[in-house]
Motif scaffolding. Sequence first.
Motif, PDB file in Angstrom:
ATOM      1  N   THR A  80      -8.112  -3.141 -13.053  1.00  0.00           N
ATOM      2  CA  THR A  80      -8.674  -1.778 -12.229  1.00  0.00           C
ATOM      3  C   THR A  80      -9.331  -0.702 -13.002  1.00  0.00           C
ATOM      4  N   LEU A  81     -10.254  -0.364 -13.177  1.00  0.00           N
ATOM      5  CA  LEU A  81     -10.916   0.456 -13.469  1.00  0.00           C
ATOM      6  C   LEU A  81      -9.633   2.201 -13.556  1.00  0.00           C
ATOM      7  N   TRP A  82      -9.717   2.755 -14.180  1.00  0.00           N
ATOM      8  CA  TRP A  82      -9.422   4.060 -14.110  1.00  0.00           C
ATOM      9  C   TRP A  82      -9.884   4.974 -13.581  1.00  0.00           C
ATOM     10  N   ALA A  83      -9.071   4.751 -12.543  1.00  0.00           N
ATOM     11  CA  ALA A  83      -9.457   5.660 -10.489  1.00  0.00           C
ATOM     12  C   ALA A  83      -8.847   6.714 -10.009  1.00  0.00           C
ATOM     13  N   THR A  84      -8.833   7.386  -9.071  1.00  0.00           N
ATOM     14  CA  THR A  84      -7.835   7.969  -8.226  1.00  0.00           C
ATOM     15  C   THR A  84      -7.045   6.898  -7.039  1.00  0.00           C
ATOM     16  N   ASN A  85      -5.629   6.755  -7.268  1.00  0.00           N
ATOM     17  CA  ASN A  85      -4.951   6.072  -6.375  1.00  0.00           C
ATOM     18  C   ASN A  85      -5.690   4.307  -6.462  1.00  0.00           C
ATOM     19  N   PRO A  86      -5.575   3.746  -7.524  1.00  0.00           N
ATOM     20  CA  PRO A  86      -6.110   2.184  -7.147  1.00  0.00           C
ATOM     21  C   PRO A  86      -4.918   1.450  -6.700  1.00  0.00           C
ATOM     22  N   TRP A  87      -5.472  -0.104  -6.218  1.00  0.00           N
ATOM     23  CA  TRP A  87      -4.334  -0.925  -5.548  1.00  0.00           C
ATOM     24  C   TRP A  87      -4.639  -2.253  -5.820  1.00  0.00           C
ATOM     25  N   TRP A  88      -4.193  -2.906  -5.747  1.00  0.00           N
ATOM     26  CA  TRP A  88      -3.806  -4.597  -5.290  1.00  0.00           C
ATOM     27  C   TRP A  88      -3.576  -5.365  -4.141  1.00  0.00           C
ATOM     28  N   SER A  89      -4.052  -5.529  -3.633  1.00  0.00           N
ATOM     29  CA  SER A  89      -3.001  -6.182  -2.375  1.00  0.00           C
ATOM     30  C   SER A  89      -3.087  -7.983  -2.282  1.00  0.00           C
ATOM     31  N   VAL A  90      -2.159  -8.347  -2.166  1.00  0.00           N
ATOM     32  CA  VAL A  90      -2.340 -10.489  -2.111  1.00  0.00           C
ATOM     33  C   VAL A  90      -1.993 -10.471   0.099  1.00  0.00           C
ATOM     34  N   ASP A  91      -2.822 -11.009   0.713  1.00  0.00           N
ATOM     35  CA  ASP A  91      -2.942 -11.907   1.843  1.00  0.00           C
ATOM     36  C   ASP A  91      -2.683 -13.043   1.866  1.00  0.00           C
TER      37      ASP A  91
END
Length: 181
Positions: A80-91
């Motif tokens: 991800t980009l540098w950020a506040t609270n980045p996340w990743w998800s799989v459905d």
Amino acid sequence: MMMDLINTRTFAVILSCLLVGASAQTCDNGQLTSVTLCTHNVAAGKETTQHSTYNQDGKSENAVNGNTSGYWGTRSCTGTLWATNPWWSVDLGASYQVGSIHIYNRVEGTLGQRLLGAQVLAGTAADPLANEVIGTIGSEELLDNPIVFTLDKTVTHVSVRLPGNKKLLTLCGVEVYGVPL
């Protein structure tokens, strides 16, 4: 061997095991007590999303492409980009009885330290970030690759979020081991 089928969920688990050529354990009276050796990676090739994408090499689907190398150059990692609270998800696309989730981290220098404090979430909420936190990656877990979280839960979504400001989330593989329900 004769088994007492208690309900349709038990039947579905037994059938799933038979389909992948595995066996079930039984207790002395022949009733099913647990299923072993029948789980498989149900996240492989499934639909993924993430907070943002660092560049074309850090696509969200890299985490479920079967390549768990911890090296960025092998295109096995998300970013991800540098950020506040980045996340990743799989459905996962369906409900699975999940027994473990394996997270593969970067292995280049100290870059694996970036995953410190990441939370692994799993459940059936449509908003994957609303699901239960099943574990947090601490300094001891960072020593393992893969980092394994065990659970016994019905799951449709698995997510990883990294709480805090100025964070970059990188995952080099996510495997979810379970059986369909």
